[in-house]
Design an enzyme around this catalytic site. Structure first.
Site, short mmCIF file in Angstrom:
data_model
loop_
_atom_site.label_atom_id
_atom_site.label_comp_id
_atom_site.label_asym_id
_atom_site.label_seq_id
_atom_site.Cartn_x
_atom_site.Cartn_y
_atom_site.Cartn_z
N SER A 44 53.77 17.18 41.84
CA SER A 44 53.82 15.71 41.98
C SER A 44 55.19 15.17 41.57
CB SER A 44 52.69 15.04 41.19
OG SER A 44 52.89 15.20 39.82
N ASN A 45 55.81 15.79 40.56
CA ASN A 45 57.16 15.35 40.19
C ASN A 45 58.16 15.71 41.28
OD1 ASN A 45 57.42 14.16 37.35
ND2 ASN A 45 56.00 15.86 37.04
N LEU A 93 56.96 27.24 35.25
CA LEU A 93 56.39 27.82 34.04
C LEU A 93 57.11 29.06 33.50
CD1 LEU A 93 52.56 27.25 34.53
CD2 LEU A 93 54.21 25.91 33.24
N ILE A 113 63.69 30.36 31.77
CA ILE A 113 64.88 30.53 32.60
C ILE A 113 65.77 31.64 32.01
CG2 ILE A 113 66.95 29.38 33.53
CD1 ILE A 113 64.27 28.41 34.74
N ASN A 171 65.11 19.97 32.59
CA ASN A 171 63.66 20.18 32.56
C ASN A 171 62.98 18.91 32.08
OD1 ASN A 171 61.15 21.62 32.54
ND2 ASN A 171 61.35 21.84 30.32
N HIS A 209 59.55 17.74 29.92
CA HIS A 209 58.47 18.25 29.06
C HIS A 209 57.52 17.09 28.75
CE1 HIS A 209 56.64 21.05 26.29
NE2 HIS A 209 56.55 20.06 25.41
N ASP A 243 62.35 24.77 25.70
CA ASP A 243 62.30 23.34 25.33
C ASP A 243 63.29 22.98 24.22
OD1 ASP A 243 60.15 23.09 27.14
OD2 ASP A 243 58.73 23.71 25.59
#
Ligand code: GRF
Length: 305
Positions: free
Chosen positions: A129-130, A201, A204, A218, A220, A261
């Site tokens: 969706s993003n 998911l 990287i 990214n 989050h 993250d």
């Protein structure tokens, strides 16, 4: 029907009218020009006339429509439209069905776009969706192009999005991603300037980070540095936030480094946690924030490159 077109092309009512006028005027002028070419060439026999006329107007139509679009102010729309048509006709980009392997490099068509534009690769593993919001955001862009969608799951929803939008899709394999060249040659082939992770998911690998320093971002679904790291994705994030009794959650958009993250934060915004929230309700609220902000933050990042 008009609403459908407005939605499909992501344009308002006035732009739709101008686009339809361009189609109509372009079509009629093509007809006249085609007849003029046939007369000038002196072609009259019916057997040759029809197929030749079709070839002539097929060649003339894109040029004439582009010319008319300059006057109606719709050049960008028609240029993108024709590029898409070309792709569709070449048949190379139809990705409705996938073999269980990545597209080999030689199967990927070379980028047909000018160097002045910036190219984005969206990496996604889920519904997408993003990814869809980002595609919509740049649909009419003159300077930014979504050149590639990269996915590691053969059944992910984002694959349908790639097919529907006619965006080339690269389905990747673990071995090559983590222990090989991480598909850097393919990304270079598409002249990728920025890698945008949107629900991707896998971690990287260093090879990719080194190939795209400060060029991988990214999103989050929480306020980092809390509730990030290995295993913190999807519902797990929201469960952890609710379980800790937080009064707010939100989103973080950040650069990607070699840790989960962890890279520099580009943007954060919060939303409240409401009485009666469960992970699903919170996920929906967070998703809305993502859709609202991610495309414009991607734009601001790529404009600085
Ligand atoms: C988003 O919540 C994003 O924050 C996370 O994965 C989710 C992807 O959702 N990294 P979608 O596939 O874009 O709908």
């Amino acid at each position: 029907m008009f609403e459908h077109l407005q939605k499909k092309w992501n344009v308002n009512g006035w732009r739709l009218i101008l686009i339809l006028i361009t189609f109509a005027v372009g079509g009629s002028l093509t007809g006249y020009a085609g007849k003029w070419v046939m007369t000038t060439l002196g072609i009259r026999q019916t057997a040759v006339y029809v197929p030749l006329y079709i070839i002539v107007i097929t060649i003339l139509w894109p040029m004439i429509v582009l010319l008319v679009s300059v006057f109606t102010g719709q050049f960008v729309f028609f240029r993108n439209y024709l590029i898409k048509m070309g792709r569709r006709m070449s048949g190379k980009f139809n990705v409705t069905h996938f073999p269980d392997k990545s597209i080999a490099m030689e199967d990927l068509p070379a980028n047909d776009l000018s160097n002045s534009r910036k190219h984005i690769a969206i990496f996604a593993s889920g519904a997408g969706s993003n990814a869809q919001k980002i595609i919509d955001h740049f649909r009419q862009s003159d300077s930014v192009y979504i050149s590639l969608i990269v996915c590691n799951k053969p059944n992910a929803g984002v694959i349908q999005i790639a097919a529907r939008e006619n965006i080339p899709l690269l389905l990747i394999e673990k071995e090559r991603f983590f222990r090989g060249d991480s598909y850097v040659p393919e990304l270079n082939n598409y002249q990728i300037d920025l890698v945008v992770l949107a629900g991707f998911l896998w971690k990287i690998p260093d090879t990719l980070i080194k190939a795209f320093p400060e060029r991988i971002i990214n999103i989050h679904p929480a306020l980092l540095p809390k509730y990030g790291g290995k295993g913190m994705y999807g519902q797990y994030v929201h469960e952890a936030v609710l379980g800790a009794g937080e009064v707010q959650s939100g989103i973080t958009i950040h650069y990607v480094d070699e840790h989960y993250d962890n890279g520099d934060i580009i943007f954060q915004t919060a939303c409240p946690i409401l009485p009666g929230d469960d992970p699903e309700k919170l996920a929906q609220r967070v998703h809305q924030l993502e859709h609202l902000h991610y495309p414009r933050i991607v734009e601001s990042v790529i404009k600085k490159l």
